[in-house]
Design a protein around this motif. Sequence first.
Motif, mmCIF file in Angstrom:
data_model
loop_
_atom_site.group_PDB
_atom_site.id
_atom_site.type_symbol
_atom_site.label_atom_id
_atom_site.label_comp_id
_atom_site.label_asym_id
_atom_site.label_seq_id
_atom_site.Cartn_x
_atom_site.Cartn_y
_atom_site.Cartn_z
ATOM 1 N N ALA A 13 39.011 57.547 31.283
ATOM 2 C CA ALA A 13 39.827 58.007 30.422
ATOM 3 C C ALA A 13 41.186 57.007 30.163
ATOM 4 C CB ALA A 13 40.424 59.632 30.822
ATOM 5 N N ALA A 14 41.383 56.468 31.497
ATOM 6 C CA ALA A 14 42.442 55.478 31.473
ATOM 7 C C ALA A 14 42.196 54.183 30.509
ATOM 8 C CB ALA A 14 42.648 54.894 32.867
ATOM 9 N N GLU A 15 41.033 54.074 30.072
ATOM 10 C CA GLU A 15 40.696 52.840 29.412
ATOM 11 C C GLU A 15 40.539 52.936 27.957
ATOM 12 O OE1 GLU A 15 40.051 50.095 30.515
ATOM 13 O OE2 GLU A 15 39.403 50.527 32.526
ATOM 14 N N GLU A 16 40.817 52.134 26.881
ATOM 15 C CA GLU A 16 40.579 52.452 25.548
ATOM 16 C C GLU A 16 39.509 52.759 25.244
ATOM 17 O OE1 GLU A 16 41.164 48.756 23.487
ATOM 18 O OE2 GLU A 16 43.335 48.497 24.275
ATOM 19 N N ARG A 17 39.486 53.799 24.152
ATOM 20 C CA ARG A 17 38.166 54.445 24.049
ATOM 21 C C ARG A 17 36.953 53.755 23.741
ATOM 22 N NH1 ARG A 17 36.086 59.262 22.579
ATOM 23 N NH2 ARG A 17 34.481 59.087 20.623
ATOM 24 N N GLY A 18 37.047 52.722 22.869
ATOM 25 C CA GLY A 18 35.754 51.841 22.704
ATOM 26 C C GLY A 18 35.336 51.171 23.876
ATOM 27 N N PHE A 19 36.457 50.741 24.860
ATOM 28 C CA PHE A 19 35.853 50.234 26.031
ATOM 29 C C PHE A 19 35.391 51.145 26.860
ATOM 30 C CE2 PHE A 19 36.484 48.328 30.114
ATOM 31 C CZ PHE A 19 36.005 46.881 29.980
ATOM 32 N N ALA A 20 35.881 52.374 27.115
ATOM 33 C CA ALA A 20 35.292 53.558 27.971
ATOM 34 C C ALA A 20 33.916 53.609 27.662
ATOM 35 C CB ALA A 20 36.400 54.466 27.762
ATOM 36 N N ARG A 21 33.783 53.946 26.061
ATOM 37 C CA ARG A 21 32.339 54.314 25.720
ATOM 38 C C ARG A 21 31.548 53.272 26.439
ATOM 39 N NH1 ARG A 21 32.190 55.174 19.706
ATOM 40 N NH2 ARG A 21 30.063 55.936 20.129
ATOM 41 N N ALA A 22 31.785 52.036 25.897
ATOM 42 C CA ALA A 22 31.007 50.765 26.372
ATOM 43 C C ALA A 22 30.601 50.710 27.930
ATOM 44 C CB ALA A 22 31.253 49.554 25.948
ATOM 45 N N LEU A 23 31.854 50.942 28.456
ATOM 46 C CA LEU A 23 31.775 51.022 30.194
ATOM 47 C C LEU A 23 30.669 51.975 30.658
ATOM 48 C CD1 LEU A 23 32.482 50.036 32.839
ATOM 49 C CD2 LEU A 23 34.554 51.196 32.597
ATOM 50 N N GLU A 24 30.784 53.056 30.266
ATOM 51 C CA GLU A 24 29.909 54.432 30.450
ATOM 52 C C GLU A 24 28.444 53.799 30.385
ATOM 53 O OE1 GLU A 24 29.541 59.208 30.267
ATOM 54 O OE2 GLU A 24 30.795 58.285 28.981
ATOM 55 N N ALA A 25 28.242 53.302 29.126
ATOM 56 C CA ALA A 25 26.897 52.784 28.732
ATOM 57 C C ALA A 25 26.423 51.837 29.779
ATOM 58 C CB ALA A 25 26.852 52.353 27.326
ATOM 59 N N VAL A 26 27.126 51.056 30.017
ATOM 60 C CA VAL A 26 26.961 49.921 31.037
ATOM 61 C C VAL A 26 26.600 50.680 32.364
ATOM 62 C CG1 VAL A 26 27.985 48.018 32.524
ATOM 63 C CG2 VAL A 26 28.099 48.013 29.989
ATOM 64 N N LEU A 27 27.476 51.643 32.855
ATOM 65 C CA LEU A 27 27.182 52.033 34.260
ATOM 66 C C LEU A 27 25.917 53.102 34.263
ATOM 67 C CD1 LEU A 27 31.021 53.075 34.812
ATOM 68 C CD2 LEU A 27 30.016 51.208 36.016
ATOM 69 N N THR A 28 25.551 53.523 33.072
ATOM 70 C CA THR A 28 24.532 54.381 33.068
ATOM 71 C C THR A 28 23.247 53.579 32.524
ATOM 72 O OG1 THR A 28 25.023 55.396 31.025
ATOM 73 C CG2 THR A 28 25.688 56.510 32.985
ATOM 74 N N ALA A 29 23.438 52.535 32.052
ATOM 75 C CA ALA A 29 22.586 51.587 31.598
ATOM 76 C C ALA A 29 21.656 52.195 30.207
ATOM 77 C CB ALA A 29 21.255 51.351 32.733
ATOM 78 N N ASP A 30 22.613 52.789 29.874
ATOM 79 C CA ASP A 30 22.237 53.561 28.305
ATOM 80 C C ASP A 30 22.252 52.360 27.334
ATOM 81 O OD1 ASP A 30 22.158 54.826 26.060
ATOM 82 O OD2 ASP A 30 23.590 56.269 26.318
ATOM 83 N N THR A 31 21.220 51.702 27.280
ATOM 84 C CA THR A 31 21.005 50.450 26.444
ATOM 85 C C THR A 31 21.069 50.605 25.044
ATOM 86 O OG1 THR A 31 18.777 50.472 26.649
ATOM 87 C CG2 THR A 31 20.003 48.894 28.191
ATOM 88 N N SER A 32 20.727 51.810 24.494
ATOM 89 C CA SER A 32 20.850 52.120 23.080
ATOM 90 C C SER A 32 22.179 52.480 22.676
ATOM 91 C CB SER A 32 19.783 53.592 22.900
ATOM 92 O OG SER A 32 18.631 53.486 23.038
ATOM 93 N N THR A 33 22.862 53.104 23.464
ATOM 94 C CA THR A 33 23.987 53.217 23.129
ATOM 95 C C THR A 33 25.246 52.056 23.075
ATOM 96 O OG1 THR A 33 24.363 55.622 23.748
ATOM 97 C CG2 THR A 33 26.492 54.466 23.577
ATOM 98 N N LEU A 34 24.905 51.219 24.208
ATOM 99 C CA LEU A 34 25.413 49.976 24.584
ATOM 100 C C LEU A 34 25.048 49.106 23.294
ATOM 101 C CD1 LEU A 34 27.366 48.020 26.184
ATOM 102 C CD2 LEU A 34 25.032 47.351 27.308
ATOM 103 N N SER A 35 23.913 49.013 22.646
ATOM 104 C CA SER A 35 23.718 48.053 21.780
ATOM 105 C C SER A 35 24.216 48.616 20.259
ATOM 106 C CB SER A 35 22.055 48.136 21.219
ATOM 107 O OG SER A 35 21.357 47.772 22.399
ATOM 108 N N GLN A 36 24.260 49.631 20.035
ATOM 109 C CA GLN A 36 24.995 50.265 18.975
ATOM 110 C C GLN A 36 26.547 49.778 19.275
ATOM 111 O OE1 GLN A 36 24.593 54.400 18.056
ATOM 112 N NE2 GLN A 36 26.295 54.469 16.628
#
Length: 329
Positions: A13-36
Motif C-alpha cells: 500500500a506504500a507503493e504507487e498503485r501501478g508499481f504495487a500491482r506489478a510487485l505483487e505479480a513478481v512476488l507471486t510469479a503471476d506472469t499473466s498479470t505481470l505481462s499485461q
Amino acid sequence: MSEDVRPMEEVLAAEERGFARALEAVLTADTSTLSQLLAEEPELARQRSAAHHESTLLHYVAANGVETALQVSPGTIYQFLVSCSDVERTSAVERAMNVPKLLIDAGAEVDALCRTYGGGPHQTTLNLLVSSAHPHNAGVQETLARVLVQSGAAVDGLEDDQSPLLTALAFGYWRTVAALVGLGARCDGLIPAAASGELELVEGYFPAGALKDDVGTTSLPWFEVAKDPGVVAQQALVYASLCGHERVVRFLLERGVDVDAIPPGSHVTAGALHTAALAGHRSVVECLLEGGADPTKREPRYGGDPQSWAEHGGDEAIVERLREAASGR
C-alpha cells in the motif's frame, strides 16, 4: 532479512498503485498479470520502490534485503515452492523463471544497483540472489542465476571481483557455485579453484609439490581469505569438500593439508567432514575418513559434530556411516 515486519498488504500500500500491482505479480510469479502490466506500462520495468532500498522489480526476484513480508509471506513464489506438491512444482518453477525474463525483456537493467544493505557495487540482483535463503530453499537459486547471467548479468560482478561466486560459496550454496562455474565465472585463487573442482588449477598452486606463497588475494567483507597460505589451503579443503570434489580433496590431503582443520573466514565455519556431510557427498565423506578425519570433532559456531551436520543435511547413509566411525574410535 529486513527488520521491517509490516504485513504484505501494508508494504504494498506504500507503493504507487501501478508499481504495487506489478510487485505483487513478481512476488507471486503471476506472469499473466505481470505481462499485461508491463505491456500497458513498460516504464515499470525500470521504476524503483518508494522504500529506502529503492529496488527495481527485478531486485525483488532475489528476495533479499527488502521488507520481511515480501520474502516470507505464504503467497510468495518461494514459500509456495517449499511446500507445494510435485504436480504443482513444475509449472511454479517455470513461472519463477519467467518473471526475470519478462522484466528484462521489458527493459529492466539486469545489473542495476539498489540500496539494500547500505548500497554499493555488490547490490545487484545476481549478488543478492546467490546469498538469499529463500530461492535456495525453494530449489531454484541456481536456475535463476543462469537466467540472469544468460541475460547479461556480470558473472564475476560489476567490479570483476568474483563476488557472485565467492558470495555463493560463503553462504554454502554449492549447487549455485557449480552453476556459476559452468556459466564461466573465473576461478582465480586456490579457494575458488578448489570449489570449482578443477584439479589442474589447484595443482598450479603446488609447483613441485610445495604450496606457493601467492594463493590468491580475492577477499570480500563477508568472505575473508586468510593471509597465511597454509590456512588458505585449509579453507580450500573445506570448500572442495562442501562442493563434492573428491579428486581435489585427495590432492590437498596428499599435500599435507590438515584434514581436521576448522579455518575461519566464512559463514561455513566448520571442518571439511562437516561440510561434506551437510552437502550429502558420500564419496568425499569416505575419502576424509580414510584420511584420518575425526568424526567426533565439534565446530565452534554451533558446537556440532559431523554427524549432526549430516542429520541437518538429511542423508541417512552418511549419518549412519559417521555414527559407526565415531563408535569405532
